[in-house]
Scaffold this active site. Sequence first.
Site, PDB file in Angstrom:
ATOM      1  N   TRP A 100       0.833  -1.211   0.000  1.00 26.41           N
ATOM      2  CA  TRP A 100       0.000   0.000   0.000  1.00 26.41           C
ATOM      3  C   TRP A 100       0.862   1.253   0.000  1.00 26.41           C
ATOM      4  O   TRP A 100       0.540   2.234  -0.681  1.00 26.41           O
ATOM      5  CB  TRP A 100      -0.984   0.000   1.173  1.00 26.41           C
ATOM      6  CG  TRP A 100      -1.975  -1.114   1.072  1.00 26.41           C
ATOM      7  CD1 TRP A 100      -2.131  -2.157   1.928  1.00 26.41           C
ATOM      8  CD2 TRP A 100      -2.925  -1.329   0.017  1.00 26.41           C
ATOM      9  NE1 TRP A 100      -3.121  -3.000   1.489  1.00 26.41           N
ATOM     10  CE2 TRP A 100      -3.624  -2.510   0.321  1.00 26.41           C
ATOM     11  CE3 TRP A 100      -3.253  -0.632  -1.154  1.00 26.41           C
ATOM     12  CZ2 TRP A 100      -4.630  -3.019  -0.504  1.00 26.41           C
ATOM     13  CZ3 TRP A 100      -4.256  -1.129  -1.974  1.00 26.41           C
ATOM     14  CH2 TRP A 100      -4.930  -2.309  -1.646  1.00 26.41           C
ATOM     15  N   ASP A 167      -1.882   6.759   6.235  1.00 25.43           N
ATOM     16  CA  ASP A 167      -2.918   5.832   5.766  1.00 25.43           C
ATOM     17  C   ASP A 167      -3.225   4.895   6.931  1.00 25.43           C
ATOM     18  O   ASP A 167      -2.433   4.025   7.261  1.00 25.43           O
ATOM     19  CB  ASP A 167      -2.387   5.053   4.550  1.00 25.43           C
ATOM     20  CG  ASP A 167      -3.369   3.986   4.063  1.00 25.43           C
ATOM     21  OD1 ASP A 167      -4.439   3.812   4.674  1.00 25.43           O
ATOM     22  OD2 ASP A 167      -3.045   3.324   3.041  1.00 25.43           O
ATOM     23  N   LYS A 191     -12.501  -1.619   6.667  1.00 32.14           N
ATOM     24  CA  LYS A 191     -11.752  -2.482   7.583  1.00 32.14           C
ATOM     25  C   LYS A 191     -12.173  -2.320   9.046  1.00 32.14           C
ATOM     26  O   LYS A 191     -12.307  -3.311   9.727  1.00 32.14           O
ATOM     27  CB  LYS A 191     -10.262  -2.297   7.397  1.00 32.14           C
ATOM     28  CG  LYS A 191      -9.820  -3.041   6.130  1.00 32.14           C
ATOM     29  CD  LYS A 191      -8.729  -2.398   5.373  1.00 32.14           C
ATOM     30  CE  LYS A 191      -8.599  -3.061   4.009  1.00 32.14           C
ATOM     31  NZ  LYS A 191      -7.785  -2.259   3.103  1.00 32.14           N
TER      32      LYS A 191
END
Length: 355
Positions: A100, A167, A191
């Site tokens: 990511w 993030d 999530k």
Amino acid sequence: MKHNFGAGPCVLPKEVFEEASRAVIDFNETGLSILEISHRSKEFEAVNTEAERLVRELLNVPQNYSVLFLQGGATQQFAMVPLNLLPEGGRAVYLDTGVWATKATKEAKKLGHIDTIASSSDRNYNYIPKDFTVPADAAYFHYTSNNTIYGTESFATPASPIPTVVDMSSDIFSRKINIAEYDLIYAGAQKNLGPAGATLVIIKDDLFGKSGRSIPNIWNYEAHAKAKSMLNTPPVFAIYVSLLNLRWLKAKGGIEVIEQENIIKARTLYEEIERNPFFKGTAAVEDRSRMNITFVMENADLEAAFLSLANERNLVGIKGHRSVGGFRASIYNALTISSINALVDTMREFEEQNK
Ligand SMILES: *Cc1c(COP(=O)(O)O)cnc(C)c1O
């Protein structure tokens, strides 16, 4: 009943699923479905306002930060962050802790000069680099707090003399954080917050207009903040289900309570991975994530057999990401300790069968 260890979208509390399903038929006795009400109605305005208020309350967000519900996922943030914070020809620095982080870096490179200040690629991202200094002469510093794929997590915020962008897609609301340590936090909802479709952004207001670029409104944080996340039709259902989940979290006692549960859940599983001679963890012990627990088998030839036993025991979503292999148990807020125990029992059963 299935135990869902999926990495995202993932399990949400059963009560949330039930209430959301009722609202699909009749939202708050309006005689209308949550899927058909106007986003400009007073009913939805109340949802939007309460969702923002609960984010502020649970995370203790100071007044000089805006809380936004956007679309496009964390992936859209990979582009929105440099568009809004990086002047033309400017430079930003990124910490490389896996897939990511790399994707975020690649997108930012399309808009300016990006330097990777440290990387853990030398050991397949199984640890968090700590030996680096964030320079004072870059526009911002970006990192990923929880590396969903590799099972590593940064519990300490790196020191930074420049705005810090993080993030937090896979660990927001899982542990106490001090918002003042960050300038911009973003997280795809799916999530730990709600269903896919909403993206949470918490941004310090003095970042508005920082890049000096002319930015289309839909990618402009300031435009979204001015419109109170209603610049266009927001993801009504995703925000509503996120609200239900935030209410659930508050009723439970908030972040302190969920953090203690998450510590116990993660410890229970890591202890079994360490004890059981058939399994071993992949992440450096000091950087092990509390949300995504990655492990492999001492004998990789047995992985298919364990996976099939896990399926028989109703454990779903534990196959590891292809870049690590083995297994990954994602144990977000709503996954209960009884699901952890079901996985631990299955690991013991496998040990008994195979020794
Ligand atoms: C899942 C995930 C993403 C991607 O999120 P999308 O909402 O699918 O764009 C980005 N970063 C992290 C840390 C993730 O876990």
